[in-house]
Scaffold this motif. Sequence first.
Motif, PDB file in Angstrom:
ATOM      1  N   LEU A  68      -1.714   3.801  -6.494  1.00  0.00           N
ATOM      2  CA  LEU A  68      -0.405   4.251  -6.969  1.00  0.00           C
ATOM      3  C   LEU A  68      -0.829   5.886  -7.516  1.00  0.00           C
ATOM      4  O   LEU A  68       0.274   6.667  -7.336  1.00  0.00           O
ATOM      5  CB  LEU A  68      -0.025   3.412  -8.158  1.00  0.00           C
ATOM      6  N   ARG A  69      -1.950   6.060  -8.198  1.00  0.00           N
ATOM      7  CA  ARG A  69      -2.322   7.508  -8.723  1.00  0.00           C
ATOM      8  C   ARG A  69      -2.295   8.396  -7.421  1.00  0.00           C
ATOM      9  O   ARG A  69      -1.750   9.565  -7.801  1.00  0.00           O
ATOM     10  CB  ARG A  69      -3.654   7.278  -9.393  1.00  0.00           C
ATOM     11  N   THR A  70      -2.916   8.019  -6.326  1.00  0.00           N
ATOM     12  CA  THR A  70      -2.721   8.769  -5.023  1.00  0.00           C
ATOM     13  C   THR A  70      -1.307   9.006  -4.628  1.00  0.00           C
ATOM     14  O   THR A  70      -1.069  10.294  -4.404  1.00  0.00           O
ATOM     15  CB  THR A  70      -3.786   8.027  -4.012  1.00  0.00           C
ATOM     16  N   LEU A  71      -0.589   7.979  -4.596  1.00  0.00           N
ATOM     17  CA  LEU A  71       0.678   8.241  -4.072  1.00  0.00           C
ATOM     18  C   LEU A  71       1.602   9.097  -5.048  1.00  0.00           C
ATOM     19  O   LEU A  71       2.523  10.095  -4.581  1.00  0.00           O
ATOM     20  CB  LEU A  71       1.408   6.927  -4.028  1.00  0.00           C
ATOM     21  N   ARG A 172       8.313   2.150   0.937  1.00  0.00           N
ATOM     22  CA  ARG A 172       7.621   0.976   1.638  1.00  0.00           C
ATOM     23  C   ARG A 172       6.121   1.086   0.982  1.00  0.00           C
ATOM     24  O   ARG A 172       5.554  -0.108   0.676  1.00  0.00           O
ATOM     25  CB  ARG A 172       7.423   1.388   3.262  1.00  0.00           C
ATOM     26  N   LEU A 173       5.563   2.037   0.903  1.00  0.00           N
ATOM     27  CA  LEU A 173       4.381   2.100   0.270  1.00  0.00           C
ATOM     28  C   LEU A 173       4.349   1.574  -1.248  1.00  0.00           C
ATOM     29  O   LEU A 173       3.252   0.836  -1.778  1.00  0.00           O
ATOM     30  CB  LEU A 173       3.747   3.402   0.275  1.00  0.00           C
ATOM     31  N   LEU A 174       5.396   2.156  -2.087  1.00  0.00           N
ATOM     32  CA  LEU A 174       5.510   1.754  -3.541  1.00  0.00           C
ATOM     33  C   LEU A 174       5.585   0.070  -3.653  1.00  0.00           C
ATOM     34  O   LEU A 174       4.937  -0.470  -4.192  1.00  0.00           O
ATOM     35  CB  LEU A 174       6.570   2.315  -3.946  1.00  0.00           C
ATOM     36  N   THR A 175       6.486  -0.496  -2.678  1.00  0.00           N
ATOM     37  CA  THR A 175       6.727  -2.037  -2.749  1.00  0.00           C
ATOM     38  C   THR A 175       5.738  -2.625  -2.017  1.00  0.00           C
ATOM     39  O   THR A 175       5.865  -3.914  -2.466  1.00  0.00           O
ATOM     40  CB  THR A 175       8.297  -2.256  -2.176  1.00  0.00           C
TER      41      THR A 175
END
Length: 184
Positions: A68-71, A172-175
């Motif tokens: 999450l930090r990277t995103l 998509r990445l978050l979920t």
Amino acid sequence: MVAAVLLLAGCAPAASPATPVPSPSNGSGASTVIGGLDRVFLHAMTAHQERTLAIVRVAPQRIRQPGLRTLVAAVEATETDEVAQAREWLRAAGLDPGGHRHEHPDPSGAPDPVSRLRDTPAAGYDAVLVAVLAAQQRQAAELARAHLALAASPAVRDLARRIDESRTAQIRLLTALPVARVTP
């Protein structure tokens, strides 16, 4: 239609049926024309992105999950660059590139996303950030997708396409993150 929706939502300044104004190169050597609905879109999108940047900058040190930090860092970098590009196009076209209000009152009476994040305890921060950021990015993708058919400038159309694609991928990445399945 989209302009009316944006105006009612408080995302953009009133748009006059301005004559498109040529601006300098869009980076590829071609000229970018900014006017009409492209101007409305750029103002609305930069206002939306400024809200997104406020969300990701609330307290990055509170993020526990490395993915999450990277995103979040990628979102900040991407949207900072996009805001700078949109403002450059607006400024070069002789238009006001300044900040515009971006208010979407929540019918449920929930606090604004930045306040919600500030008030979230550390243990639930990642889950709330994922929920807030996914909703924010969904709105950005929808706004960009709606503008694709209306864009006069190829450069603005390309920006809208890139925003739609990147925000959809971010959602998509978050979920898919494990924290997304945790209820705060």
